[in-house]
Design an enzyme around this catalytic site. Structure first.
Site, PDB file in Angstrom:
ATOM      1  N   LYS A  39       0.906  -1.153   0.000  1.00  0.00           N
ATOM      2  CA  LYS A  39       0.000   0.000   0.000  1.00  0.00           C
ATOM      3  C   LYS A  39       0.938   1.194   0.000  1.00  0.00           C
ATOM      4  O   LYS A  39       1.446   1.601   1.048  1.00  0.00           O
ATOM      5  CB  LYS A  39      -0.894   0.019   1.233  1.00  0.00           C
ATOM      6  N   TYR A 201     -20.554 -10.631   2.330  1.00  0.00           N
ATOM      7  CA  TYR A 201     -20.223 -10.098   3.659  1.00  0.00           C
ATOM      8  C   TYR A 201     -19.610 -11.229   4.486  1.00  0.00           C
ATOM      9  O   TYR A 201     -20.162 -12.340   4.524  1.00  0.00           O
ATOM     10  CB  TYR A 201     -21.481  -9.559   4.348  1.00  0.00           C
ATOM     11  N   ASN A 207     -10.447 -14.290   9.063  1.00  0.00           N
ATOM     12  CA  ASN A 207     -10.301 -15.745   8.879  1.00  0.00           C
ATOM     13  C   ASN A 207      -9.795 -16.009   7.470  1.00  0.00           C
ATOM     14  O   ASN A 207     -10.536 -15.867   6.483  1.00  0.00           O
ATOM     15  CB  ASN A 207     -11.665 -16.430   9.095  1.00  0.00           C
TER      16      ASN A 207
HETATM   17  N1  LIG Z   1     -16.796  -8.263   2.408  1.00  0.00           N
HETATM   18  C1  LIG Z   1     -16.794  -7.722   3.645  1.00  0.00           C
HETATM   19  N2  LIG Z   1     -17.220  -8.454   4.721  1.00  0.00           N
HETATM   20  C2  LIG Z   1     -17.246  -7.917   5.949  1.00  0.00           C
HETATM   21  N3  LIG Z   1     -16.885  -6.651   6.247  1.00  0.00           N
HETATM   22  C3  LIG Z   1     -16.445  -5.887   5.208  1.00  0.00           C
HETATM   23  C4  LIG Z   1     -16.371  -6.384   3.871  1.00  0.00           C
HETATM   24  N4  LIG Z   1     -15.884  -5.374   3.074  1.00  0.00           N
HETATM   25  C5  LIG Z   1     -15.679  -4.312   3.876  1.00  0.00           C
HETATM   26  N5  LIG Z   1     -16.002  -4.616   5.160  1.00  0.00           N
HETATM   27  C6  LIG Z   1     -15.989  -3.709   6.314  1.00  0.00           C
HETATM   28  O1  LIG Z   1     -15.762  -2.398   5.811  1.00  0.00           O
HETATM   29  C7  LIG Z   1     -14.556  -1.853   6.395  1.00  0.00           C
HETATM   30  C8  LIG Z   1     -13.814  -1.122   5.291  1.00  0.00           C
HETATM   31  O2  LIG Z   1     -13.310  -2.073   4.377  1.00  0.00           O
HETATM   32  P1  LIG Z   1     -11.803  -1.892   3.865  1.00  0.00           P
HETATM   33  O3  LIG Z   1     -10.928  -1.557   5.009  1.00  0.00           O
HETATM   34  O4  LIG Z   1     -11.457  -3.083   3.047  1.00  0.00           O
HETATM   35  O5  LIG Z   1     -11.978  -0.606   2.941  1.00  0.00           O
HETATM   36  P2  LIG Z   1     -10.844   0.116   2.097  1.00  0.00           P
HETATM   37  O6  LIG Z   1     -11.412   0.429   0.769  1.00  0.00           O
HETATM   38  O7  LIG Z   1      -9.603  -0.694   2.138  1.00  0.00           O
HETATM   39  O8  LIG Z   1     -10.644   1.461   2.942  1.00  0.00           O
HETATM   40  P3  LIG Z   1      -9.362   2.459   2.931  1.00  0.00           P
HETATM   41  O9  LIG Z   1      -9.672   3.495   1.918  1.00  0.00           O
HETATM   42  O10 LIG Z   1      -9.351   2.985   4.334  1.00  0.00           O
HETATM   43  O11 LIG Z   1      -8.154   1.668   2.607  1.00  0.00           O
HETATM   44  C9  LIG Z   1     -13.788  -3.042   6.934  1.00  0.00           C
HETATM   45  O12 LIG Z   1     -13.066  -2.681   8.102  1.00  0.00           O
HETATM   46  C10 LIG Z   1     -14.880  -4.022   7.303  1.00  0.00           C
HETATM   47  O13 LIG Z   1     -15.354  -3.742   8.609  1.00  0.00           O
HETATM   48  C1  LIG Z   2      -7.919   7.536   5.888  1.00  0.00           C
HETATM   49  C2  LIG Z   2      -8.575   6.645   4.885  1.00  0.00           C
HETATM   50  N1  LIG Z   2      -8.640   5.293   5.443  1.00  0.00           N
HETATM   51  C3  LIG Z   2      -7.813   6.621   3.579  1.00  0.00           C
HETATM   52  N2  LIG Z   2      -6.516   6.025   3.808  1.00  0.00           N
HETATM   53  C4  LIG Z   2      -7.622   8.005   2.988  1.00  0.00           C
HETATM   54  C5  LIG Z   2      -8.784   8.349   2.097  1.00  0.00           C
HETATM   55  C6  LIG Z   2      -8.590   9.719   1.481  1.00  0.00           C
HETATM   56  C7  LIG Z   2      -9.771  10.089   0.586  1.00  0.00           C
HETATM   57  C8  LIG Z   2      -9.646  11.521   0.119  1.00  0.00           C
HETATM   58  C9  LIG Z   2     -10.761  11.920  -0.846  1.00  0.00           C
HETATM   59  O1  LIG Z   2     -10.913  11.257  -1.904  1.00  0.00           O
HETATM   60  O2  LIG Z   2     -11.501  12.863  -0.546  1.00  0.00           O
HETATM   61 MG   LIG Z   3      -7.723  -0.269   2.814  1.00  0.00          MG
END
Ligand SMILES: Nc1ncnc2c1ncn2[C@@H]1O[C@H](COP(=O)(O)OP(=O)(O)OP(=O)(O)O)[C@@H](O)[C@H]1O
Ligand SMILES: C[C@H](N)[C@H](N)CCCCCC(=O)O
Ligand SMILES: [Mg+2]
Length: 236
Positions: A39, A201, A207
């Site tokens: 990341k 979900y 897991n």
């Molecule tokens: N398929 C899923 N099953 C269960 N919970 C989920 C699932 N997808 C997302 N979530 C929930 O939504 C939250 C956000 O998902 P995730 O952290 O993958 O988003 P992200 O796009 O990586 O966010 P970021 O922009 O912060 O990186 C997770 O912490 C979880 O609680």
């Molecule tokens: C803090 C959060 N989990 C992400 N890493 C940062 C997301 C920034 C989004 C900014 C935007 O598009 O407005």
């Molecule tokens: Mg993320």
């Protein structure tokens, strides 16, 4: 060697969960291969810590998050508040190093495809400039169709090579909600990119077995294929 950028329509779309499902799949079913996770820019806590805690990584831990910012904000805003500059060259060097020693690199984006990495570049710009085949994670909720259409249009306009869309149930969803909020035929007709499956979900998404089984339902052949149609061509 191949690289896949896991981007999405927004922060909290499920990029980390989808990336974790792919990595869990590799560790369960493709254990002979070496995959890396990166990341490149992380603001706030969570993703990098999750990957390091949950997986047996074969890469140097400092390559998981080459650039880090304290505040959970857009990187250019967090960097300004911390008096830091954003050196994407460091992230690029890290990616190249990982690519030389791993069959597959999974790159998690920041926020959504249109989110800023610097004051000049968005995630879409980076995907184009670094020639990263990209998958869009779209949360299954009312509005998913519009988010998919808007982000595919952004990808097309930016010249991003889209592998397709992965739908993701960020909360429990009934079959009826999924059919009404994320109809596959309408999504494909309006975006002209493949829908590569849906992650259900998962009560406990820490897991790894459950994540690996969920990943098996995705179109991994297309998702991880070595070649893909640039969006612009796919969309003609
Ligand atoms: N398929 C899923 N099953 C269960 N919970 C989920 C699932 N997808 C997302 N979530 C929930 O939504 C939250 C956000 O998902 P995730 O952290 O993958 O988003 P992200 O796009 O990586 O966010 P970021 O922009 O912060 O990186 C997770 O912490 C979880 O609680
Ligand atoms: C803090 C959060 N989990 C992400 N890493 C940062 C997301 C920034 C989004 C900014 C935007 O598009 O407005
Ligand atoms: Mg993320």
């Amino acid at each position: 060697m191949s690289t896949l950028l896991i981007s999405g329509s927004d922060t909290d779309a499920g990029k980390t969960v989808v990336t974790s499902a792919l990595l869990a799949y590799q560790q369960k079913y493709l254990a002979h291969q070496r995959w890396a996770i990166c990341k490149p820019l992380q603001s706030g806590m969570g993703d990098g810590e999750h990957y390091q805690r949950s997986f047996e990584l074969t890469q140097p831990l400092e390559t998981v998050n080459p650039l880090r910012f304290q505040e959970p904000l857009a990187p250019p805003i967090a960097a300004l508040q911390e008096g830091k500059t954003i050196d994407l060259g460091l992230a690029w060097q890290t990616l190249q190093m990982l690519q030389q020693s791993h069959e597959q690199v999974l790159l998690e984006g920041v926020g959504g495809l249109g989110s800023p990495l610097t004051r000049e570049l968005t995630v879409a710009d980076l995907a184009r400039d670094w020639r990263l085949p990209t998958v869009l994670v779209i949360p299954v909720r009312l509005g998913a169709i519009g988010q998919a259409v808007a982000n595919v249009a952004l990808a097309r306009q930016a010249g991003v090579t889209l592998r397709g869309i992965v739908l993701n149930c960020v909360e429990p969803r009934t079959a009826e909600q999924i059919a009404n909020w994320a109809p596959i035929d309408l999504l494909q007709a309006l975006t002209q990119v493949p829908i590569l499956g849906m992650l259900p979900y998962l009560e406990d998404w820490s897991n790894l077995d459950r994540l690996a089984v969920a990943a098996k339902q995705l179109n991994l052949e297309l998702l991880l294929s070595k070649t893909s149609m640039p969006t612009a061509i796919a969309g003609v």
